[in-house]
Design a protein around this motif. Structure first.
Motif, PDB file in Angstrom:
ATOM      1  N   THR A   1       7.360  61.415  63.995  1.00  0.00           N
ATOM      2  CA  THR A   1       8.254  60.951  65.064  1.00  0.00           C
ATOM      3  C   THR A   1       9.655  60.708  64.517  1.00  0.00           C
ATOM      4  OG1 THR A   1       6.475  59.951  66.360  1.00  0.00           O
ATOM      5  CG2 THR A   1       8.692  59.104  66.722  1.00  0.00           C
TER       6      THR A   1
ATOM      7  N   ASN B   1      17.129  53.448  72.964  1.00  0.00           N
ATOM      8  CA  ASN B   1      15.697  53.291  72.716  1.00  0.00           C
ATOM      9  C   ASN B   1      14.866  53.698  73.924  1.00  0.00           C
ATOM     10  OD1 ASN B   1      16.410  52.239  70.228  1.00  0.00           O
ATOM     11  ND2 ASN B   1      16.126  50.111  70.831  1.00  0.00           N
ATOM     12  N   HIS B   2      13.626  54.090  73.657  1.00  0.00           N
ATOM     13  CA  HIS B   2      12.700  54.463  74.736  1.00  0.00           C
ATOM     14  C   HIS B   2      11.310  53.978  74.369  1.00  0.00           C
ATOM     15  CE1 HIS B   2      10.336  56.877  77.545  1.00  0.00           C
ATOM     16  NE2 HIS B   2      11.443  56.949  78.260  1.00  0.00           N
ATOM     17  N   PRO B   3      10.535  53.453  75.342  1.00  0.00           N
ATOM     18  CA  PRO B   3       9.241  52.846  75.014  1.00  0.00           C
ATOM     19  C   PRO B   3       8.213  53.808  74.428  1.00  0.00           C
ATOM     20  CG  PRO B   3       9.695  52.682  77.381  1.00  0.00           C
ATOM     21  CD  PRO B   3      10.919  53.216  76.739  1.00  0.00           C
ATOM     22  N   TYR B   4       8.356  55.122  74.665  1.00  0.00           N
ATOM     23  CA  TYR B   4       7.462  56.060  73.974  1.00  0.00           C
ATOM     24  C   TYR B   4       8.231  57.233  73.382  1.00  0.00           C
ATOM     25  CZ  TYR B   4       7.261  57.976  78.785  1.00  0.00           C
ATOM     26  OH  TYR B   4       7.572  58.446  80.046  1.00  0.00           O
ATOM     27  N   ASP B   5       9.463  56.964  72.957  1.00  0.00           N
ATOM     28  CA  ASP B   5      10.273  57.918  72.192  1.00  0.00           C
ATOM     29  C   ASP B   5      10.425  59.254  72.911  1.00  0.00           C
ATOM     30  OD1 ASP B   5      10.610  56.076  70.088  1.00  0.00           O
ATOM     31  OD2 ASP B   5       8.739  56.695  69.127  1.00  0.00           O
ATOM     32  N   ASP B   6      10.566  59.191  74.231  1.00  0.00           N
ATOM     33  CA  ASP B   6      10.716  60.406  75.033  1.00  0.00           C
ATOM     34  C   ASP B   6      12.113  61.000  74.854  1.00  0.00           C
ATOM     35  OD1 ASP B   6       9.968  62.249  77.307  1.00  0.00           O
ATOM     36  OD2 ASP B   6      11.688  61.228  78.206  1.00  0.00           O
TER      37      ASP B   6
ATOM     38  N   MET C   1      12.694  49.101  75.347  1.00  0.00           N
ATOM     39  CA  MET C   1      11.649  49.242  74.337  1.00  0.00           C
ATOM     40  C   MET C   1      11.429  47.928  73.586  1.00  0.00           C
ATOM     41  SD  MET C   1      10.491  49.798  71.039  1.00  0.00           S
ATOM     42  CE  MET C   1      11.802  50.308  69.936  1.00  0.00           C
TER      43      MET C   1
ATOM     44  N   ALA D   1       9.669  53.667  68.759  1.00  0.00           N
ATOM     45  CA  ALA D   1       8.502  52.922  69.214  1.00  0.00           C
ATOM     46  C   ALA D   1       7.308  53.174  68.303  1.00  0.00           C
ATOM     47  CB  ALA D   1       8.163  53.307  70.650  1.00  0.00           C
ATOM     48  N   SER D   2       7.258  54.365  67.717  1.00  0.00           N
ATOM     49  CA  SER D   2       6.178  54.725  66.796  1.00  0.00           C
ATOM     50  C   SER D   2       6.673  54.605  65.356  1.00  0.00           C
ATOM     51  CB  SER D   2       5.730  56.166  67.057  1.00  0.00           C
ATOM     52  OG  SER D   2       4.926  56.647  66.003  1.00  0.00           O
TER      53      SER D   2
ATOM     54  N   HIS E   1      10.754  67.319  76.314  1.00  0.00           N
ATOM     55  CA  HIS E   1       9.847  66.273  75.851  1.00  0.00           C
ATOM     56  C   HIS E   1       9.325  66.645  74.478  1.00  0.00           C
ATOM     57  CE1 HIS E   1       9.441  63.850  79.536  1.00  0.00           C
ATOM     58  NE2 HIS E   1       9.677  64.990  80.159  1.00  0.00           N
TER      59      HIS E   1
END
Length: 467
Positions: A201, A164-169, A402, A195-196, A466
């Motif tokens: 996404t 997981n990543h806090p802004y889906d990077d 996340m 995250a979104s 990205h």
């Protein structure tokens, strides 16, 4: 039906079946919050004595949530397999416990019995069991599922890579994914909690995982843990969906709070199955559950949280999933207060799921405001490994950046596989050897020795773009 039990000259009365089940439950904060818990240890013992003498057939006559009001109750009643139930039909709950612990209840017998067990039966007998009983029976109840890997085989333990990543990077996800693969993890699923909640996404992450999987010919399945409606829309747009995910609960009202019902899940299952993306099996659903979800939605109908949790497994069972995961300590101390309660709930959930014929995994986890720590999780992880859990989580450093909770790490996966002599799923294990991630003895190679195919994976992570 009212139930009575005398202890030391005191008569304890339980107004109905759901009250009896609640009072017999091991202590947990969620039942106290709901006003359902036993008021004393004596009352809890009285409830267990009364429950032990209750015929199993009672659960076929009396529903803890009314049939007319709840589609989960209707599912349980209407799909009950009377023929499968016959070997235990004459038993009380206490006698059922004794039978489960006997040599007669071997893996084959438990597999045949599963369609005849209702969630309330499973919950009831679990309330009479010590932790060692839950472990001993669950270990015998082997449930195998398959998609691109085969999970649940004896001597095997699957690990979900959870990058997981806090802004889906994409680069951050790729780094976490690579980390897990180099530790021999990922055979259960590569599963990202986005995250979104946007559909673009979801599709972007699905495309990323598909490109990575096919480039290195990895026998794994991927899943974006988006809401089922987002995944269905992604399927309509041609996205490469392996598994459809959804959180589920044990009442119609709780599922409605998740924005789902049984008809929607059936539609999603049919759509995912129609893609025919599995290679060694067609189990294409991934469900997550957790004690306390119905209470937090005010949708528990006065039923204790462990019995309601077991009812969620009836929902999952209907759709023949690859993975069912109880996220045991995620909801917080309002429902499971400390390490002791989390440990007990994890063993109960795993036992009940296996008894009902589900491929159970456990997210061995806690939140930082619970009275628990990583030592508690080490204990639960070890006990679940002994109990034959199908899979657990792999999170970098055991800290999900996340979702902001504590789980189990890739190092923990190495630990439990090593001390119990467990191996990855056979298809994935073969790939790990081909990539020189495992040595001849099946051990993960140290980083300096991990050159061959692993070098290509490193190159991929360095170049991840990205999104």
């Amino acid at each position: 039906m009212t139930f009575h039990q005398d202890i030391g000259g005191t008569r304890h009365t339980f107004a109905d079946l759901k009250t009896l089940l609640a009072k017999a439950s091991p202590e947990r904060s969620g039942d106290h919050l709901a006003g359902l818990a036993a008021s004393s240890a004596e009352e809890r013992v009285a409830a267990r004595l009364a429950l032990a003498d209750l015929p199993l057939t009672t659960f076929l006559r009396e529903a803890v949530v009314p049939y007319e009001e709840d589609e989960v109750t209707r599912l349980i009643a209407d799909t009950h397999d009377a023929q499968a139930f016959q070997p235990v039909a004459s038993l009380t709950v206490g006698e059922f416990r004794d039978w489960l612990l006997s040599d007669a209840a071997d893996s084959a017998a438990l597999k045949n019995l599963a369609p005849g067990v209702t969630p309330e039966m499973a919950a009831a007998v679990s309330k009479l069991m010590r932790n060692q009983d839950l472990i001993a029976v669950a270990r015998k109840a082997r449930v195998v599922s398959a998609f691109r890997t085969t999970l649940g085989l004896p001597g095997r333990l699957g690990i979900r890579v959870q990058p997981n990543h806090p802004y889906d990077d994409a680069k951050g996800i790729a780094a976490s994914l690579l980390d897990g693969l180099l530790y021999g993890c990922g055979d259960a699923v590569i599963g990202i909690n986005p995250a979104s909640d946007s559909i673009p996404t979801t599709i972007r992450l699905l495309d990323m995982l598909e490109e990575f999987r096919t480039r290195y010919d990895i026998p794994v399945q991927s899943c974006i843990l988006a809401h089922v409606t987002n995944t269905m829309e992604a399927i309509r747009r041609g996205a490469p969906v392996d598994l459809t995910f959804q959180s589920v609960a044990g009442t119609e009202a709780a599922n409605r709070s998740f924005g789902i019902d049984l008809e929607m899940l059936a539609e999603a299952h049919a759509a995912t199955l129609a893609l025919k993306r599995g290679t060694v099996g067609d189990n294409c659903m991934y469900f997550e559950t957790g004690q306390g979800s119905a209470l937090s939605a005010d949708a528990h109908h006065g039923v204790d949280q462990q019995t309601i949790e077991a009812r969620a497994y009836a929902v999952a069972r209907q759709f023949k999933p690859l993975l069912v995961n109880t996220v045991v300590g995620f909801i917080g101390p309002e429902y499971l207060y400390d390490g002791k309660q989390i440990l007990r709930a994890g063993l109960e959930d795993h036992f009940c799921g296996k008894l009902l014929g589900l491929p159970m995994g456990v997210d061995v986890c806690y939140t930082n405001h619970a009275e628990a720590d990583q030592d508690d999780m080490d204990t639960l992880l070890t006990l679940l490994g002994v109990a034959g859990v199908n899979f657990v989580m792999g999170v970098p450093g055991a800290d999900d950046i996340m979702l902001n909770y504590q789980s189990t790490s890739y190092h923990d996966a190495l630990y439990i596989r090593s001390v119990l002599g467990l191996r990855p799923a056979p298809e994935f294990e073969q790939w790990l050897h081909k990539m020189s991630i495992l040595d001849e003895a099946g051990r993960v190679r140290p980083a300096l020795e991990n050159a061959g195919g692993a070098g290509a994976l490193l190159t991929y992570a360095e170049g991840a773009h990205h999104g």
